[in-house]
Scaffold this motif. Structure first.
Motif, PDB file in Angstrom:
ATOM      1  N   ILE A 136       0.839  -1.203   0.000  1.00 33.12           N
ATOM      2  CA  ILE A 136       0.000   0.000   0.000  1.00 33.12           C
ATOM      3  C   ILE A 136       0.867   1.244   0.000  1.00 33.12           C
ATOM      4  CG2 ILE A 136      -1.702   1.305   1.322  1.00 33.12           C
ATOM      5  CD1 ILE A 136      -2.782  -1.357   2.347  1.00 33.12           C
ATOM      6  N   GLU A 137       1.928   1.242   0.814  1.00 37.66           N
ATOM      7  CA  GLU A 137       2.820   2.399   0.861  1.00 37.66           C
ATOM      8  C   GLU A 137       3.536   2.614  -0.475  1.00 37.66           C
ATOM      9  OE1 GLU A 137       3.138   4.697   3.042  1.00 37.66           O
ATOM     10  OE2 GLU A 137       1.626   3.796   4.338  1.00 37.66           O
ATOM     11  N   LYS A 138       3.931   1.524  -1.109  1.00 42.38           N
ATOM     12  CA  LYS A 138       4.570   1.646  -2.423  1.00 42.38           C
ATOM     13  C   LYS A 138       3.605   2.230  -3.448  1.00 42.38           C
ATOM     14  CE  LYS A 138       8.029  -2.046  -1.956  1.00 42.38           C
ATOM     15  NZ  LYS A 138       8.508  -3.359  -2.483  1.00 42.38           N
ATOM     16  N   SER A 139       2.342   1.811  -3.361  1.00 42.40           N
ATOM     17  CA  SER A 139       1.336   2.341  -4.283  1.00 42.40           C
ATOM     18  C   SER A 139       1.135   3.834  -4.062  1.00 42.40           C
ATOM     19  CB  SER A 139       0.011   1.598  -4.082  1.00 42.40           C
ATOM     20  OG  SER A 139       0.146   0.222  -4.377  1.00 42.40           O
ATOM     21  N   ARG A 140       1.085   4.247  -2.823  1.00 41.46           N
ATOM     22  CA  ARG A 140       0.896   5.667  -2.524  1.00 41.46           C
ATOM     23  C   ARG A 140       2.105   6.498  -2.978  1.00 41.46           C
ATOM     24  NH1 ARG A 140      -2.762   7.359   0.989  1.00 41.46           N
ATOM     25  NH2 ARG A 140      -1.353   8.721   2.112  1.00 41.46           N
ATOM     26  N   GLN A 141       3.301   5.963  -2.786  1.00 46.08           N
ATOM     27  CA  GLN A 141       4.493   6.670  -3.240  1.00 46.08           C
ATOM     28  C   GLN A 141       4.503   6.819  -4.760  1.00 46.08           C
ATOM     29  OE1 GLN A 141       6.906   8.241  -1.582  1.00 46.08           O
ATOM     30  NE2 GLN A 141       5.813   7.808   0.346  1.00 46.08           N
ATOM     31  N   LEU A 142       4.057   5.759  -5.438  1.00 41.72           N
ATOM     32  CA  LEU A 142       3.997   5.815  -6.897  1.00 41.72           C
ATOM     33  C   LEU A 142       3.025   6.898  -7.359  1.00 41.72           C
ATOM     34  CD1 LEU A 142       4.661   4.699  -9.726  1.00 41.72           C
ATOM     35  CD2 LEU A 142       2.829   3.009  -9.374  1.00 41.72           C
ATOM     36  N   LEU A 143       1.872   6.993  -6.702  1.00 42.63           N
ATOM     37  CA  LEU A 143       0.879   7.995  -7.078  1.00 42.63           C
ATOM     38  C   LEU A 143       1.374   9.412  -6.795  1.00 42.63           C
ATOM     39  CD1 LEU A 143      -2.379   6.264  -5.781  1.00 42.63           C
ATOM     40  CD2 LEU A 143      -1.515   6.345  -8.118  1.00 42.63           C
ATOM     41  N   LEU A 144       2.185   9.564  -5.764  1.00 46.01           N
ATOM     42  CA  LEU A 144       2.712  10.882  -5.426  1.00 46.01           C
ATOM     43  C   LEU A 144       3.828  11.323  -6.363  1.00 46.01           C
ATOM     44  CD1 LEU A 144       2.815  10.629  -1.527  1.00 46.01           C
ATOM     45  CD2 LEU A 144       1.229  11.995  -2.906  1.00 46.01           C
ATOM     46  N   THR A 145       4.548  10.375  -6.888  1.00 48.89           N
ATOM     47  CA  THR A 145       5.711  10.711  -7.720  1.00 48.89           C
ATOM     48  C   THR A 145       5.432  10.643  -9.223  1.00 48.89           C
ATOM     49  OG1 THR A 145       6.449   8.393  -7.591  1.00 48.89           O
ATOM     50  CG2 THR A 145       7.317   9.934  -5.952  1.00 48.89           C
ATOM     51  N   HIS A 146       4.400   9.896  -9.607  1.00 49.58           N
ATOM     52  CA  HIS A 146       4.098   9.767 -11.037  1.00 49.58           C
ATOM     53  C   HIS A 146       3.411  11.041 -11.519  1.00 49.58           C
ATOM     54  CE1 HIS A 146       2.706   8.139 -14.845  1.00 49.58           C
ATOM     55  NE2 HIS A 146       3.451   7.049 -14.617  1.00 49.58           N
ATOM     56  N   GLU A 147       3.944  11.658 -12.545  1.00 50.60           N
ATOM     57  CA  GLU A 147       3.449  12.967 -12.981  1.00 50.60           C
ATOM     58  C   GLU A 147       2.063  12.903 -13.613  1.00 50.60           C
ATOM     59  OE1 GLU A 147       5.897  12.794 -17.230  1.00 50.60           O
ATOM     60  OE2 GLU A 147       6.293  14.374 -15.781  1.00 50.60           O
ATOM     61  N   ASP A 148       1.683  11.758 -14.161  1.00 58.37           N
ATOM     62  CA  ASP A 148       0.374  11.629 -14.806  1.00 58.37           C
ATOM     63  C   ASP A 148      -0.602  10.796 -13.994  1.00 58.37           C
ATOM     64  OD1 ASP A 148       2.059  11.348 -17.982  1.00 58.37           O
ATOM     65  OD2 ASP A 148       1.202  13.131 -17.047  1.00 58.37           O
ATOM     66  N   ALA A 149      -0.321  10.631 -12.712  1.00 61.49           N
ATOM     67  CA  ALA A 149      -1.145   9.744 -11.895  1.00 61.49           C
ATOM     68  C   ALA A 149      -2.567  10.247 -11.734  1.00 61.49           C
ATOM     69  CB  ALA A 149      -0.513   9.568 -10.522  1.00 61.49           C
ATOM     70  N   SER A 150      -2.796  11.546 -11.860  1.00 61.72           N
ATOM     71  CA  SER A 150      -4.134  12.102 -11.652  1.00 61.72           C
ATOM     72  C   SER A 150      -5.021  12.005 -12.884  1.00 61.72           C
ATOM     73  CB  SER A 150      -4.027  13.573 -11.225  1.00 61.72           C
ATOM     74  OG  SER A 150      -3.380  14.329 -12.239  1.00 61.72           O
ATOM     75  N   ARG A 151      -4.486  11.555 -13.977  1.00 65.03           N
ATOM     76  CA  ARG A 151      -5.285  11.424 -15.200  1.00 65.03           C
ATOM     77  C   ARG A 151      -6.201  10.218 -15.099  1.00 65.03           C
ATOM     78  NH1 ARG A 151      -1.435  10.979 -20.096  1.00 65.03           N
ATOM     79  NH2 ARG A 151      -3.456  10.403 -21.015  1.00 65.03           N
ATOM     80  N   SER A 152      -7.493  10.408 -15.358  1.00 67.27           N
ATOM     81  CA  SER A 152      -8.462   9.314 -15.251  1.00 67.27           C
ATOM     82  C   SER A 152      -8.376   8.348 -16.426  1.00 67.27           C
ATOM     83  CB  SER A 152      -9.887   9.888 -15.177  1.00 67.27           C
ATOM     84  OG  SER A 152     -10.181  10.653 -16.347  1.00 67.27           O
ATOM     85  N   ASP A 153      -7.781   8.791 -17.536  1.00 69.49           N
ATOM     86  CA  ASP A 153      -7.713   7.931 -18.710  1.00 69.49           C
ATOM     87  C   ASP A 153      -6.340   7.268 -18.859  1.00 69.49           C
ATOM     88  OD1 ASP A 153      -6.354  10.258 -19.200  1.00 69.49           O
ATOM     89  OD2 ASP A 153      -7.036  10.477 -21.285  1.00 69.49           O
ATOM     90  N   LEU A 154      -5.564   7.279 -17.774  1.00 70.84           N
ATOM     91  CA  LEU A 154      -4.226   6.707 -17.823  1.00 70.84           C
ATOM     92  C   LEU A 154      -4.306   5.209 -18.076  1.00 70.84           C
ATOM     93  CD1 LEU A 154      -1.243   7.518 -17.434  1.00 70.84           C
ATOM     94  CD2 LEU A 154      -1.477   6.791 -15.044  1.00 70.84           C
ATOM     95  N   GLU A 155      -3.500   4.699 -19.008  1.00 71.37           N
ATOM     96  CA  GLU A 155      -3.527   3.289 -19.377  1.00 71.37           C
ATOM     97  C   GLU A 155      -2.395   2.487 -18.734  1.00 71.37           C
ATOM     98  OE1 GLU A 155      -5.542   3.939 -23.819  1.00 71.37           O
ATOM     99  OE2 GLU A 155      -3.541   3.037 -23.603  1.00 71.37           O
ATOM    100  N   ASP A 156      -1.571   3.135 -17.940  1.00 66.53           N
ATOM    101  CA  ASP A 156      -0.477   2.448 -17.261  1.00 66.53           C
ATOM    102  C   ASP A 156      -1.060   1.480 -16.218  1.00 66.53           C
ATOM    103  OD1 ASP A 156       2.735   3.553 -16.027  1.00 66.53           O
ATOM    104  OD2 ASP A 156       1.705   1.654 -15.708  1.00 66.53           O
ATOM    105  N   LYS A 157      -0.853   0.174 -16.418  1.00 67.08           N
ATOM    106  CA  LYS A 157      -1.421  -0.835 -15.539  1.00 67.08           C
ATOM    107  C   LYS A 157      -0.883  -0.709 -14.116  1.00 67.08           C
ATOM    108  CE  LYS A 157      -3.884  -2.877 -18.713  1.00 67.08           C
ATOM    109  NZ  LYS A 157      -5.366  -2.863 -18.649  1.00 67.08           N
ATOM    110  N   THR A 158       0.370  -0.332 -13.986  1.00 63.12           N
ATOM    111  CA  THR A 158       0.966  -0.206 -12.658  1.00 63.12           C
ATOM    112  C   THR A 158       0.287   0.900 -11.862  1.00 63.12           C
ATOM    113  OG1 THR A 158       3.097  -0.927 -13.555  1.00 63.12           O
ATOM    114  CG2 THR A 158       3.114   0.141 -11.399  1.00 63.12           C
TER     115      THR A 158
END
Length: 355
Positions: free
Chosen positions: A65-87
């Protein structure tokens, strides 16, 4: 690909979504800082919930869970609803289903949305019915207060449900995908739990003892050892019933998945398993009830010393269940038996049980 997902799992997701449909109106608020764009339509929210209510979200480790949250905080396009990145999609799924949207604190596993259905149905329904069935159909010759049955039943239901879900949680937690973990272990757990459910729900019988009778129907005393034997026989028959009923459909499914018909119609697997389970259970219920006679026989030498000293009989009888068993032993109707039991003399042995 979604069509190939096993029917029971998909069905559980849909049913769980229906149960918590009241939450859908607030699904736009379920987000972390910088969450996905609000889902305006019912269909969008519905589809998202089918993912968030995945039972695997109950056993996700804190580290993941912590790794997922860190990824969302650091990924520049994480807030896009149409993002196709499976990770990133998987990270959102873990975060939305395990972290509280208001204070960003971890939601305890048993209280996450995905826990609602697993903790209430169908496992709870199955073990609730099994427990009540076992208590109601257990030996009724000893004194038992209503509140004792209620407390005992509640404990058995809770523990049976937890251990019933354990194989699935174990499989998800350690990513076990072998035939042994997916098909064999759940069947073994179900069979053993069915037997243990009998033992637990009727645990007062070996503690307080059940009536043992001679061949004339006269009650000699109350035996804890006879109660233990009655439970053991009943538990064995229940293991045979549910073990066979779960094992045979799995065998059929294993071979059915290798047919051309399954490749063309993967949804038919659920229909096959359901039909096969109903058919096998329909055949196994009378078989399991017939494995042991309703009236059990036990050597007097195996019973307590006080019972041995109270009779000269070498073999005594006990009832594995309620009135039905007594009516097999005694040549009386049910009404006549209960009238005689309290007021009259010892009752004669039914001719077919004399030898």
């Amino acid at each position: 690909e979604m069509l190939q997902e096993e029917g029971p799992i998909r069905f559980s997701k849909i049913m769980l979504t229906v149960i918590i449909i009241v939450y859908l109106g607030f699904s736009a608020a379920i987000n972390l800082s910088g969450a996905l764009a609000p889902l305006k339509s019912f269909i969008q929210r519905f589809l998202q919930w089918t993912e968030l209510l995945d039972p695997t979200n109950l056993v996700v480790s804190i580290e993941k869970i912590e790794k997922s949250r860190q990824l969302l905080l650091t990924h520049e396009d994480a807030s896009r609803s149409d993002l196709e990145d499976k990770t990133v999609q998987e990270a959102w799924k873990r975060s939305l289903s395990t972290v509280h949207p208001d204070n960003s604190k971890l939601i305890p596993g048993p209280f996450r949305p995905a826990a609602l259905l697993p903790f209430t149905a169908p496992m709870v329904s199955f073990y609730t019915y099994s427990t009540v069935f076992n208590i109601v159909n257990g030996n009724a010759s000893y004194d038992r207060r209503p509140h004792e049955s209620i407390l005992l039943g509640a404990g058995v239901i809770a523990s049976s449900t937890f251990f019933g879900l354990f194989p699935r949680l174990l499989q998800v937690r350690f990513s076990l995908n072998s035939i042994l973990s997916r098909n064999v272990i759940p069947v073994v757990f179900l069979a053993q739990l069915s037997g243990l459910n009998v033992v637990a729900s009727r645990s007062l019988e070996p503690l307080r003892g059940i009536e043992v009778m001679d061949k004339e129907g006269s009650v000699i005393g109350y035996s804890r050892k006879a109660g233990t034997k009655a439970i053991k026989d009943t538990a064995t028959s229940r293991v045979v019933l549910f073990g066979t009923s779960a094992f045979i459909p799995e065998v059929f499914s294993y071979f059915f998945k290798r047919t051309q018909f399954f490749l063309q119609c993967p949804w038919s697997l659920w229909t096959l398993k359901l039909s096969c389970t109903i058919l096998v259970m329909g055949l196994m219920v009378p078989v399991s009830f017939s494995v042991f006679p309703q009236i059990g026989r036990i050597q007097c030498s195996e019973l307590e010393k006080e019972i041995q000293s109270a009779t000269e009989e070498t073999e005594l009888f006990y009832n594995r269940g309620p009135v039905k068993g007594y009516c097999e032993l005694i040549n009386f109707s049910k009404v006549e038996y209960w009238k005689t039991k309290e007021k009259g003399p010892p009752m004669p042995m039914c001719p077919r049980h004399r030898h």
